[in-house]
Motif scaffolding. Structure first.
Motif, PDB file in Angstrom:
ATOM      1  N   VAL A  39       0.834  -1.204   0.000  1.00 51.47           N
ATOM      2  CA  VAL A  39       0.000   0.000   0.000  1.00 51.47           C
ATOM      3  C   VAL A  39       0.867   1.251   0.000  1.00 51.47           C
ATOM      4  CG1 VAL A  39      -1.702   1.316   1.321  1.00 51.47           C
ATOM      5  CG2 VAL A  39      -1.960  -1.155   1.088  1.00 51.47           C
ATOM      6  N   PHE A  40       1.954   1.237   0.773  1.00 48.91           N
ATOM      7  CA  PHE A  40       2.819   2.422   0.805  1.00 48.91           C
ATOM      8  C   PHE A  40       3.502   2.634  -0.539  1.00 48.91           C
ATOM      9  CE2 PHE A  40       7.052   4.270   1.341  1.00 48.91           C
ATOM     10  CZ  PHE A  40       6.724   5.483   1.918  1.00 48.91           C
ATOM     11  N   THR A  41       4.015   1.547  -1.136  1.00 49.62           N
ATOM     12  CA  THR A  41       4.817   1.678  -2.353  1.00 49.62           C
ATOM     13  C   THR A  41       3.973   2.090  -3.553  1.00 49.62           C
ATOM     14  OG1 THR A  41       6.332  -0.022  -1.543  1.00 49.62           O
ATOM     15  CG2 THR A  41       6.429   0.500  -3.888  1.00 49.62           C
ATOM     16  N   VAL A  48       2.577  10.623  -3.760  1.00 48.83           N
ATOM     17  CA  VAL A  48       3.580  11.597  -3.318  1.00 48.83           C
ATOM     18  C   VAL A  48       4.501  11.986  -4.474  1.00 48.83           C
ATOM     19  CG1 VAL A  48       5.602  11.936  -1.832  1.00 48.83           C
ATOM     20  CG2 VAL A  48       3.521  10.902  -0.905  1.00 48.83           C
ATOM     21  N   ILE A  49       4.963  10.990  -5.240  1.00 47.48           N
ATOM     22  CA  ILE A  49       5.830  11.276  -6.387  1.00 47.48           C
ATOM     23  C   ILE A  49       5.074  12.071  -7.438  1.00 47.48           C
ATOM     24  CG2 ILE A  49       7.108  10.211  -8.289  1.00 47.48           C
ATOM     25  CD1 ILE A  49       7.775   7.892  -6.446  1.00 47.48           C
ATOM     26  N   TYR A  50       3.810  11.717  -7.654  1.00 46.79           N
ATOM     27  CA  TYR A  50       2.980  12.442  -8.618  1.00 46.79           C
ATOM     28  C   TYR A  50       2.843  13.910  -8.199  1.00 46.79           C
ATOM     29  CZ  TYR A  50      -0.548  12.429 -12.362  1.00 46.79           C
ATOM     30  OH  TYR A  50      -1.238  12.633 -13.528  1.00 46.79           O
ATOM     31  N   THR A  51       2.637  14.125  -6.898  1.00 47.42           N
ATOM     32  CA  THR A  51       2.512  15.496  -6.398  1.00 47.42           C
ATOM     33  C   THR A  51       3.818  16.269  -6.563  1.00 47.42           C
ATOM     34  OG1 THR A  51       0.913  14.695  -4.747  1.00 47.42           O
ATOM     35  CG2 THR A  51       1.868  16.885  -4.396  1.00 47.42           C
ATOM     36  N   MET A  52       4.916  15.620  -6.248  1.00 42.74           N
ATOM     37  CA  MET A  52       6.220  16.262  -6.379  1.00 42.74           C
ATOM     38  C   MET A  52       6.529  16.619  -7.826  1.00 42.74           C
ATOM     39  SD  MET A  52       9.892  14.687  -5.166  1.00 42.74           S
ATOM     40  CE  MET A  52       9.774  13.362  -6.353  1.00 42.74           C
ATOM     41  N   VAL A 158       0.883   7.328 -17.248  1.00 44.06           N
ATOM     42  CA  VAL A 158       0.215   8.417 -16.532  1.00 44.06           C
ATOM     43  C   VAL A 158       0.879   9.750 -16.814  1.00 44.06           C
ATOM     44  CG1 VAL A 158      -0.510   9.290 -14.287  1.00 44.06           C
ATOM     45  CG2 VAL A 158      -0.503   6.829 -14.722  1.00 44.06           C
ATOM     46  N   CYS A 159       2.129   9.901 -16.447  1.00 38.58           N
ATOM     47  CA  CYS A 159       2.841  11.158 -16.651  1.00 38.58           C
ATOM     48  C   CYS A 159       4.334  10.874 -16.752  1.00 38.58           C
ATOM     49  CB  CYS A 159       2.562  12.138 -15.504  1.00 38.58           C
ATOM     50  SG  CYS A 159       3.298  11.639 -13.937  1.00 38.58           S
ATOM     51  N   ARG A 160       5.039  11.751 -17.438  1.00 37.36           N
ATOM     52  CA  ARG A 160       6.490  11.644 -17.501  1.00 37.36           C
ATOM     53  C   ARG A 160       7.073  12.325 -16.278  1.00 37.36           C
ATOM     54  NH1 ARG A 160      10.445  10.077 -20.417  1.00 37.36           N
ATOM     55  NH2 ARG A 160       9.020   9.331 -22.029  1.00 37.36           N
ATOM     56  N   TYR A 161       7.901  11.592 -15.541  1.00 39.77           N
ATOM     57  CA  TYR A 161       8.501  12.154 -14.340  1.00 39.77           C
ATOM     58  C   TYR A 161       9.517  13.220 -14.729  1.00 39.77           C
ATOM     59  CZ  TYR A 161       6.369   8.416 -11.594  1.00 39.77           C
ATOM     60  OH  TYR A 161       5.474   7.571 -10.973  1.00 39.77           O
ATOM     61  N   SER A 162       9.082  14.477 -14.654  1.00 38.21           N
ATOM     62  CA  SER A 162       9.923  15.582 -15.112  1.00 38.21           C
ATOM     63  C   SER A 162      11.098  15.854 -14.187  1.00 38.21           C
ATOM     64  CB  SER A 162       9.072  16.854 -15.240  1.00 38.21           C
ATOM     65  OG  SER A 162       8.009  16.657 -16.146  1.00 38.21           O
ATOM     66  N   PHE A 163      11.065  15.304 -12.980  1.00 40.25           N
ATOM     67  CA  PHE A 163      12.157  15.552 -12.036  1.00 40.25           C
ATOM     68  C   PHE A 163      13.390  14.682 -12.321  1.00 40.25           C
ATOM     69  CE2 PHE A 163       9.176  12.502 -10.210  1.00 40.25           C
ATOM     70  CZ  PHE A 163      10.006  11.423  -9.937  1.00 40.25           C
ATOM     71  N   ILE A 164      13.258  13.692 -13.221  1.00 45.78           N
ATOM     72  CA  ILE A 164      14.409  12.850 -13.555  1.00 45.78           C
ATOM     73  C   ILE A 164      15.320  13.627 -14.506  1.00 45.78           C
ATOM     74  CG2 ILE A 164      15.160  10.699 -14.636  1.00 45.78           C
ATOM     75  CD1 ILE A 164      12.514   9.461 -13.891  1.00 45.78           C
ATOM     76  N   PRO A 165      16.585  13.826 -14.167  1.00 47.64           N
ATOM     77  CA  PRO A 165      17.507  14.554 -15.058  1.00 47.64           C
ATOM     78  C   PRO A 165      17.623  13.873 -16.417  1.00 47.64           C
ATOM     79  CG  PRO A 165      18.464  14.258 -12.873  1.00 47.64           C
ATOM     80  CD  PRO A 165      17.228  13.416 -12.909  1.00 47.64           C
ATOM     81  N   GLU A 166      17.861  14.658 -17.444  1.00 46.45           N
ATOM     82  CA  GLU A 166      17.907  14.129 -18.809  1.00 46.45           C
ATOM     83  C   GLU A 166      18.961  13.045 -18.982  1.00 46.45           C
ATOM     84  OE1 GLU A 166      18.322  17.158 -21.714  1.00 46.45           O
ATOM     85  OE2 GLU A 166      16.496  18.227 -21.131  1.00 46.45           O
TER      86      GLU A 166
END
Length: 395
Positions: A39-41, A48-52, A158-166
């Protein structure tokens, strides 16, 4: 009688057990750890990651609108999962009450009504699960197949994690893709099974009202000597039998009211989040229609807003049906042959009618009455928010 009522929820509870939110009565330590980690993972950390991720998105209104549409869906699934965990005892009490003696029957017609209610619940689950699983499978698998066959860039479900460096995008592309795929599938299963579980228990509540309606219309059928003279032994026996039957009906009605109160206590928070997030999702979909996009995306938005509207409308429609059926109890009471019965019978009948004059209702979050009127209000509020956002955008 066995599990005459709640066996229609076996598939719901099995899936929720796999997803870590419905343990056995005495779960092992391994299941407890599995439940917490899973449930946490894939639920808490996923949101949380989506919000960030919003902090790292490009400063484009279209991008934010696209992300918010799915974000409200994920927040809704998270709240449903957590509510089901923390309110599990109330859900168990509700299921236990369904198997109580007062909700059981040996009458063939009443057993038929219960069977029909269970079949409706299973049918609705099959339709909802089939459509949801099919749509989720296409959404998860199609980007990967296109990526493998045509060697194009892999699109996340869902979405591309924009926080991951190129420079690390290639390294984390597949792990992030599979993490999102498992997460969105988990959230889809939470939504499907918890929503249909709620509708299933409401189906059975309406079934019990139908059974009570039938009992009330036939409550004086126990009188075998309707033409017996006043003061005779036969008249006394018939009156006593009729009084016993009307008392049983009053107890049955009390049990239905208590059962519906348990539904409200167990699902109040879930209904609040369902209506709140549903209003936000409909608003964002309408807002996204005003921006440029491909024809395929507009088709997706049309289907998505239709599903979100149905997700809000169906519980409201069942809530209205529940109120209508409870209102019919007074008509059923007066439909029996009550005029020649004794004063005690009439007093009990009047007591039941007075209580039934106030329809049974279910309220979500102590704010939303489960009715078609609430659905209309939610749609009005969604459109109001949409016009406000359009006004702000024009400025």
């Amino acid at each position: 009688m066995g599990y005459q009522q709640i066996d229609c929820f076996d598939i719901h509870l099995k899936i929720l057990r796999i997803l870590g939110v419905w343990p056995h009565d005495n779960p092992s330590i391994y299941y407890i750890y599995f439940s917490r980690i899973f449930v946490f993972t894939f639920t808490v950390l996923y949101v949380v990651i989506y919000t960030m991720n919003f902090y790292f998105l490009p400063q484009q209104l279209e991008v934010f609108a696209d992300e918010l549409i799915f974000y409200f869906t994920n927040v809704g699934a998270l709240s449903k999962a957590l509510a089901f965990i923390f309110l599990r005892d109330k859900v168990k009490k509700m299921l236990f009450m369904l198997e109580s003696e007062i909700f059981q029957s040996d009458d063939p017609e009443e057993i038929k009504l219960i069977k029909e209610g269970k079949e409706k619940s299973n049918f609705y689950w099959k339709i909802t699960a089939g459509l949801s699983v099919s749509a989720n499978t296409v959404n998860v698998c199609l980007p990967l197949l296109v990526h493998i066959i045509f060697s194009v860039e892999l699109e996340f479900p869902v979405c591309r994690y924009s926080f991951i460096p190129e420079k690390y995008e290639a390294m984390f592309a597949y792990p992030a893709y599979f993490y999102q795929s498992i997460g969105i599938t988990t959230h889809m299963l939470y939504n499907v099974n918890i929503d249909t579980f709620l509708l299933g228990v409401m189906f059975l509540a309406m079934t019990q009202l139908d059974i009570l309606d039938r009992k009330l219309r036939k409550v004086t059928d126990v009188c075998i000597n309707p033409d017996a003279a006043r003061g005779s032994v036969d008249k006394f026996i018939d009156d006593q039998n009729a009084v016993l039957e009307i008392i049983k009906c009053i107890k049955h009605y009390d049990a239905i009211c208590e059962y519906c109160k348990l539904i409200q206590d167990a699902f109040s928070e879930i209904l609040f989040v369902l209506f709140s997030s549903g209003s936000c999702k409909i608003c964002m979909c309408l807002f996204r229609f005003t921006m440029p996009a491909t024809t395929g995306y507009f088709v997706f938005l049309t289907l998505y807003v239709t599903v979100m509207t149905l997700q809000v409308m169906v519980p409201c429609w069942f809530g209205s049906r529940l109120m209508d059926k409870s209102s019919q109890i007074t008509i059923a009471a007066y439909d029996c042959d009550w005029t020649p019965r004794c004063r005690r019978f009439k007093s009990n009948l009047r007591l039941l009618v007075e209580r039934a004059n106030r329809p049974i209702t279910i309220i979500g979050g102590k704010m939303f009455l489960l009715s078609l009127g609430t659905f209309t209000a939610i749609m009005n509020s969604s459109y109001s928010f949409f016009t406000l956002m359009r006004h702000m955008q024009s400025r």
